[in-house]
Design an enzyme around this catalytic site. Structure first.
Site, short mmCIF file in Angstrom:
data_model
loop_
_atom_site.label_atom_id
_atom_site.label_comp_id
_atom_site.label_asym_id
_atom_site.label_seq_id
_atom_site.Cartn_x
_atom_site.Cartn_y
_atom_site.Cartn_z
N TYR A 45 0.84 -1.20 0.00
CA TYR A 45 0.00 0.00 0.00
C TYR A 45 0.87 1.25 0.00
O TYR A 45 0.64 2.19 -0.77
CB TYR A 45 -0.92 -0.02 1.22
CG TYR A 45 -1.86 1.16 1.29
CD1 TYR A 45 -2.99 1.22 0.50
CD2 TYR A 45 -1.62 2.22 2.17
CE1 TYR A 45 -3.86 2.29 0.56
CE2 TYR A 45 -2.48 3.30 2.24
CZ TYR A 45 -3.60 3.33 1.44
OH TYR A 45 -4.46 4.39 1.49
N LYS A 49 0.90 4.07 -3.08
CA LYS A 49 0.53 5.46 -2.85
C LYS A 49 1.71 6.40 -3.11
O LYS A 49 1.55 7.50 -3.62
CB LYS A 49 -0.03 5.66 -1.44
CG LYS A 49 -1.36 4.97 -1.24
CD LYS A 49 -2.40 5.44 -2.26
CE LYS A 49 -3.75 4.79 -2.06
NZ LYS A 49 -4.78 5.30 -2.95
#
Length: 79
Positions: A45, A49
Protein backbone atom coordinates in the site's frame (compact mmCIF):
# COMPACT_ATOMS: atom_id res chain seq x y z
CA UNK A 1 -0.83 -2.38 -7.01
CA UNK A 2 -3.09 -2.77 -10.04
CA UNK A 3 -5.90 -0.72 -8.52
CA UNK A 4 -3.85 1.86 -6.62
CA UNK A 5 -1.17 2.51 -9.24
CA UNK A 6 -1.69 0.78 -12.59
CA UNK A 7 -5.30 1.98 -12.91
CA UNK A 8 -4.49 5.67 -12.37
CA UNK A 9 -1.46 5.35 -14.67
CA UNK A 10 -3.55 3.97 -17.54
CA UNK A 11 -6.28 6.59 -17.01
CA UNK A 12 -3.72 9.42 -16.98
CA UNK A 13 -2.10 8.02 -20.10
CA UNK A 14 -5.26 7.68 -22.17
CA UNK A 15 -7.48 10.43 -20.80
CA UNK A 16 -4.56 12.84 -20.43
CA UNK A 17 -3.84 12.59 -24.15
CA UNK A 18 -7.49 13.38 -24.94
CA UNK A 19 -7.54 16.30 -22.53
CA UNK A 20 -4.38 17.77 -24.02
CA UNK A 21 -6.01 17.58 -27.45
CA UNK A 22 -9.08 19.41 -26.14
CA UNK A 23 -6.94 21.80 -24.09
CA UNK A 24 -9.13 21.25 -21.02
CA UNK A 25 -10.00 18.72 -18.36
CA UNK A 26 -8.98 17.52 -14.91
CA UNK A 27 -7.66 14.34 -13.40
CA UNK A 28 -8.05 13.72 -9.67
CA UNK A 29 -5.72 11.14 -8.14
CA UNK A 30 -6.33 10.27 -4.50
CA UNK A 31 -3.26 9.30 -2.50
CA UNK A 32 -2.69 8.98 1.22
CA UNK A 33 -0.28 10.05 3.91
CA UNK A 34 1.17 6.56 3.38
CA UNK A 35 2.62 7.94 0.15
CA UNK A 36 4.73 10.36 2.18
CA UNK A 37 5.42 8.44 5.39
CA UNK A 38 5.12 4.68 5.59
CA UNK A 39 2.37 2.97 7.56
CA UNK A 40 3.72 -0.08 9.38
CA UNK A 41 2.92 -3.52 7.96
CA UNK A 42 1.50 -2.06 4.72
CA UNK A 43 4.47 -2.15 2.33
CA UNK A 44 2.51 -2.73 -0.90
CA UNK A 45 0.00 0.00 0.00
CA UNK A 46 2.82 2.42 0.91
CA UNK A 47 4.61 1.69 -2.36
CA UNK A 48 1.47 2.14 -4.46
CA UNK A 49 0.53 5.46 -2.85
CA UNK A 50 4.11 6.75 -3.09
CA UNK A 51 4.07 5.77 -6.77
CA UNK A 52 0.76 7.60 -7.27
CA UNK A 53 2.22 10.80 -5.82
CA UNK A 54 5.24 10.36 -8.11
CA UNK A 55 2.90 9.84 -11.07
CA UNK A 56 0.83 12.94 -10.28
CA UNK A 57 3.59 15.48 -9.64
CA UNK A 58 4.98 15.63 -13.21
CA UNK A 59 1.48 16.54 -14.50
CA UNK A 60 1.82 19.90 -12.74
CA UNK A 61 3.75 21.20 -15.74
CA UNK A 62 1.42 19.85 -18.45
CA UNK A 63 -1.46 21.72 -19.99
CA UNK A 64 -2.83 25.17 -19.37
CA UNK A 65 -3.20 25.33 -15.60
CA UNK A 66 0.35 24.22 -14.85
CA UNK A 67 -0.55 22.96 -11.39
CA UNK A 68 -1.49 19.87 -9.48
CA UNK A 69 -3.49 20.36 -6.34
CA UNK A 70 -2.55 18.45 -3.26
CA UNK A 71 -5.27 18.60 -0.64
CA UNK A 72 -5.19 16.93 2.71
CA UNK A 73 -7.89 15.41 4.88
CA UNK A 74 -7.45 13.76 8.20
CA UNK A 75 -9.55 12.06 10.83
CA UNK A 76 -9.80 13.85 14.14
CA UNK A 77 -10.86 11.91 17.19
CA UNK A 78 -12.93 13.71 19.81
CA UNK A 79 -11.84 13.26 23.42
Amino acid sequence: MDINLLGPFLLCKHLGAQMLGRRRGSIVNVASVAGLAAVSHRSAYNASKHGLIGLTRPWRGVGRSRRARQCGLSRMDKD
